[in-house]
Structure formats: C-alpha cells, structure tokens
Write an enzyme that holds these catalytic residues in place. Structure first.
Site: not given
Length: 279
Positions: A155, A256
């Site tokens: 990520e 998220e």
C-alpha cells in the site's frame, strides 16, 4: 455504471469503531453489507490467544459477512506506526511471528487478500538496510499468502499524514510489488490503490488508473479533503471507480473512511441500501 456496479466492503477498523470489535461485523450486516475488511485488530499482539482469534472468527461467521481483506501486524495503527516489516529489531520479529497467524486466520474465513504495511523510516538507520529487510519480510509474507491462495498487497500512503513512510506515490508502491514478484516468482504481490492517499499526494488519478489497474489487487476509497464518506469532499469517486471498471478492475472496493460526528450506520446515505450487498 456508477456506485451500483461496484463490490464494496466495509473496513471495520475505521467504521463502526464506536462499537466493540466483536459487534462490528453484525453492525455492518445490519447496514446491508455482506463483506468486511480489517486492519490487524490486536495492535499490541502479533500472536493473540487462540480464544481471541476464535471469538472474532465466530463474530464474522455469525454475522454472515465475508472477510475479504486483512492486514498483517502493523504496530500501533491507528497511531504513530505505519507498519513493522521494515523496522529492524523487535518490530520486524513481531511481523515475522504474525505472518503464519494472520495467514491462518485469513484461510479459516476464506479471505484471499493480505495487506503488509511497509513501516516508517527509522532515524539513524540506513534506508537501504530497511529496504533490504522489507524485501526479506515481504517475500516471507508473499509465500505465506500463496500457501492459502491469497494475494499480498503493498500500500501507498500519503506524505502529509505519514511523513516518515517511504511509499508515498503509486510508482513507489508498484516498484516494491515488482521487486517482491521478482524475488518469489509467484506473481501474487499486488498494488493496493487507495484513492484517498493518492489524491492527498497530488497524483493524477486517471493516469494512475490507466497505468496500474492491471497490477492492482485492491482499491480503497475515502473523499478528500477530510477522509469522509463519498460526497463530503471534492473527489469524483463515482467517476474514478467507473474508470477502474472500464480499465478491467473487478475486485473489491474497501470503504475506509471516517464516519464523522455521527454513528457509522448513518454514514452510508450515498449508497442505496439495495446495492450494498456484494453481487
């Protein structure tokens, strides 16, 4: 196309956090969702007691939701840490101790995506040393993921909020993905394309989508500014997700984002209830 054509899951480490961990899967189900993802829930323990693992597994199963993504141990998150795998010493060892625990928990719930946060730079440590350690640990994680038929996610975060994190551009994340795949020969390392983080870095999101969708294993969204629900900021998230679909992305889109000053159950008004269940 639009939001109705996506497969969404709810990140239970940022949404429904007003509830105890074991109540969050049922809350997501009550809101109409059938899939969830998690950061590593035990920030102080890479190897929690079996009873804790079993209790969370039962809560997910009882709620009737699918766990679609799980982070490896990443230190204090939320908090000052951004991962453990590139941190020499105890944190690296904690990450290694967690690899098989996280992979087994994911396997037991049919989860096929494991996210490995890289970790912050450490003052006084050569970045090259950290990068070498990171590659060693990511190789171990990729092999563990492969054993359960899962992908390993790498990520990119954003520089304003994570100034010590070295992966703050899409090319940086893709570069690590390529190194891991070259080292293992497995090809199961993929990019986690978080549109919020990339937008905070000022990246050209349509260009990122055009260039890297084929190497992307998961997408996460929040609006910017504010990291709130879609529609609370200025990001054209519906258009961007349409672009991802047209580029061939058929995976999950993780929600998220922060619910703001309201209960999480009230933070999904942008998405019609009838399309929240994964298809």
């Amino acid at each position: 196309m639009g939001f109705a054509d996506q497969r969404f899951n709810v990140n239970l480490s940022i949404l429904f956090t007003e509830l105890p961990l074991l109540e969050r899967p049922a809350a997501a189900a009550a809101a109409g969702f059938t899939a969830v993802e998690l950061w590593w829930p035990w920030v102080d323990s890479p190897t929690p007691e079996r009873a804790e693992l079993d209790a969370l597994r039962k809560a997910i199963e009882d709620a009737g939701v699918q766990l679609t993504g799980l982070n490896f141990y990443a230190g204090q998150l939320p908090g000052p840490d951004r991962g453990a795998l590139s941190i020499p010493g105890a944190e690296s060892e904690r990450f290694r101790a967690n690899i098989d625990v996280a992979a087994e928990f994911a396997r037991s719930l049919g989860c096929r995506a494991l996210n490995a946060l890289y970790g912050n730079r450490v003052e006084g440590v050569d970045p090259a040393e950290q990068d070498a350690l990171a590659l060693e640990n990511l190789v171990l994680a990729a092999r563990a993921a492969d054993r359960i038929g899962a992908i390993l996610l790498v990520e990119t975060l954003n520089q304003p909020e994570s100034p010590d994190y070295p992966l703050v551009s899409a090319p940086a994340g893709i570069g690590v993905v390529d190194k891991v795949n070259e080292a293992t020969g497995l090809g199961n390392a993929k990019f986690l394309m978080d549109l919020y983080h990339l937008s905070m870095n000022g990246e050209d999101l349509p260009q990122v989508i055009a260039e890297y969708t084929g190497r992307t294993g998961h997408v996460q969204i929040a609006d910017n500014p504010g990291r709130g629900a879609p529609g609370t900021g200025a990001l054209p998230l519906e258009d961007l997700l349409d672009q991802l679909r047209k580029a061939g992305y058929e995976g999950w889109v993780g929600l998220e984002y922060k619910p703001g000053d309201r209960p999480s159950a009230e933070a999904f008004g942008w998405l019609p209830a009838e399309v929240r269940a994964a298809r």
